[in-house]
Design a protein around this motif. Structure first.
Motif, PDB file in Angstrom:
ATOM      1  N   VAL A 243       0.356  -1.687   0.106  1.00  0.00           N
ATOM      2  CA  VAL A 243       0.208   0.143  -0.402  1.00  0.00           C
ATOM      3  C   VAL A 243       0.563   0.876  -0.120  1.00  0.00           C
ATOM      4  O   VAL A 243       1.808   1.162   0.793  1.00  0.00           O
ATOM      5  N   ILE A 244       0.762   2.458  -0.864  1.00  0.00           N
ATOM      6  CA  ILE A 244       1.433   3.874  -0.795  1.00  0.00           C
ATOM      7  C   ILE A 244       1.199   4.978   0.283  1.00  0.00           C
ATOM      8  O   ILE A 244      -0.347   4.695  -0.179  1.00  0.00           O
ATOM      9  N   THR A 245       1.189   4.511   0.887  1.00  0.00           N
ATOM     10  CA  THR A 245       1.356   6.052   2.133  1.00  0.00           C
ATOM     11  C   THR A 245       1.670   7.372   1.765  1.00  0.00           C
ATOM     12  O   THR A 245       1.441   8.477   2.852  1.00  0.00           O
ATOM     13  N   ASP A 246       2.510   7.044   0.603  1.00  0.00           N
ATOM     14  CA  ASP A 246       3.717   8.428   1.041  1.00  0.00           C
ATOM     15  C   ASP A 246       3.958   9.322  -0.307  1.00  0.00           C
ATOM     16  O   ASP A 246       3.293   8.637  -0.869  1.00  0.00           O
TER      17      ASP A 246
ATOM     18  N   ALA B 204     -11.040   6.549  -6.527  1.00  0.00           N
ATOM     19  CA  ALA B 204      -9.395   8.019  -6.794  1.00  0.00           C
ATOM     20  C   ALA B 204      -9.446   8.894  -5.902  1.00  0.00           C
ATOM     21  O   ALA B 204      -8.300   9.135  -5.663  1.00  0.00           O
ATOM     22  N   SER B 205     -10.981   8.967  -4.891  1.00  0.00           N
ATOM     23  CA  SER B 205     -10.212   9.506  -3.749  1.00  0.00           C
ATOM     24  C   SER B 205      -9.258   9.678  -3.102  1.00  0.00           C
ATOM     25  O   SER B 205      -8.621  10.938  -2.217  1.00  0.00           O
TER      26      SER B 205
ATOM     27  N   GLY C 250      -5.999  12.104   0.032  1.00  0.00           N
ATOM     28  CA  GLY C 250      -5.372  11.954   0.723  1.00  0.00           C
ATOM     29  C   GLY C 250      -4.556  12.393   0.864  1.00  0.00           C
ATOM     30  O   GLY C 250      -3.674  12.820   2.238  1.00  0.00           O
ATOM     31  N   LEU C 251      -3.294  11.437  -0.134  1.00  0.00           N
ATOM     32  CA  LEU C 251      -2.000  11.923   0.176  1.00  0.00           C
ATOM     33  C   LEU C 251      -1.683  13.069   0.316  1.00  0.00           C
ATOM     34  O   LEU C 251      -0.437  13.704   0.811  1.00  0.00           O
TER      35      LEU C 251
END
Length: 355
Positions: free
Chosen positions: A16-19, A297-298, A302-303
């Motif tokens: 999961v990409i969080t950055d 897409a939302s 958030g990032l």
């Protein structure tokens, strides 16, 4: 949606990409994936480009606006091509007007899909071009702009017509950079139906567009494909194969095997503003699938510390409008059409989210 769609915030290894920095790298890969497998790669910028005003009316719309017809001439590989752009700019404004780049079905000003006077009354400039003034909506890749980019047998990821129309929209944005009477921080690219797909691709390709607006873009536009009702990849690639690259045909009847879905395209517009509009009776486009694309897409917003779509989980009723988020959405009564109601919502959204 009945089928599970791929996660846009997931890298090649499944993490999961969080950055945000990691996402920016992922964004580039997603853009290349969509060009390679769906739309074809947009051609590079022209070697030369010039702009010439060929007509000007100071008294347009009862002197409320100035109309100009501008010729955009490009040179690619030593070959030249020109197409017209139609500018309607309010004559009297208190600040530089925000602007729409409208990819239209016709070159009429005003047009049944473009209420030029109402846009000027609202304080907006609009720069429009008829898509077939760029290249015809058919299989002929020796026509117009398409002739500058030989596609040969159109194998693989050579650009389809949508990519060529999007490329033309980028050239209109090049022209806007030369104008001092337009708010260049607030330019929206907008289109309806197949040209809604085109507007999304143009915005994904060029970050100078602060807003992307698609109206009834449906399959291969804003609508998530997996579980979609109405038009599917098999339908669209059979009827309009030339809109896309040849690779896209491989997913006809095999949407679940696509390494992407249409929310990937929508996500490429983050952190800029995105607005998607649907028509309740346009079942071929499938409004719930378009709304699902906005929802999916939302998380990318958030990032950036931003909200995406602000809408409850329930299915919205006709004429419901959700303008608060960085992804806006409305569904109106009626069928497949670009109406004054839609334009009014677009203007409201730009005013609400002006940069």
């Amino acid at each position: 949606m009945e089928q599970k769609i791929p996660e846009v915030l997931q890298d090649a290894a499944g993490a999961v990409i969080t950055d945000r920095k990691v996402w920016e790298q992922q964004r580039g890969r997603i853009y290349e994936l969509l060009c390679d497998q769906e739309y074809g790669f947009l051609p590079p910028p022209p070697e030369q480009i010039s702009f010439r005003t060929v007509e000007r009316q100071e008294d347009f719309c009862a002197s409320k606006a100035v109309y100009e017809r501008v010729e955009i001439r490009v040179q690619v590989s030593g070959k030249e091509f020109a197409f017209p752009v139609h500018a309607v700019v309010p004559a009297v404004v208190s600040e530089k007007p925000m602007a729409f780049v409208h990819i239209n079905f016709r070159s009429n000003v005003p047009d049944e899909y473009m209420p030029s006077e109402e846009l000027a009354d609202g304080g907006f400039a609009v720069f429009s071009f008829g898509y077939e003034d760029v290249t015809k909506d058919n299989r002929d890749f020796s026509d117009g702009l398409a002739a500058l980019f030989p596609a040969g047998s159109r194998n693989g990821n050579a650009p389809g017509k949508i990519a060529l129309w999007a490329w033309a929209a980028l050239r209109v944005m090049d022209y806007l950079q030369t104008r001092e009477d337009v708010d260049l921080k607030n330019v929206a690219v907008v289109g309806h139906s197949r040209l809604g797909k085109t507007a999304l691709l143009a915005a994904a390709s060029d970050e100078r567009f602060a807003f992307a607006i698609s109206n009834d873009s449906g399959c291969s536009g804003a609508a998530v494909t997996r579980g979609k009702k109405g038009e599917r990849v098999a339908d669209i690639t059979k009827m309009f194969p030339y809109w896309f690259c040849e690779n896209y045909k491989a997913y006809a009847g095999r949407e679940e095997e696509m390494p992407f879905d249409q929310h990937f395209l929508l996500a490429l517009i983050a952190p800029r503003k995105l607005y998607v509009s649907s028509a309740q009776e346009d079942q071929w486009a499938d409004p719930p699938a378009e709304l699902a694309g906005c929802r999916a897409a939302s998380p990318v917003y958030g990032l950036y510390g931003l909200g995406g779509l602000v809408c409850g989980e329930e299915s919205p009723e006709a004429n419901a409008v959700f303008p608060e988020g960085n992804i806006g959405y409305h569904v109106r009564k009626g069928t497949h059409y670009l109406s004054r109601y839609d334009w009014q919502r677009f203007m409201e959204y730009l005013r609400l989210h002006r940069n």
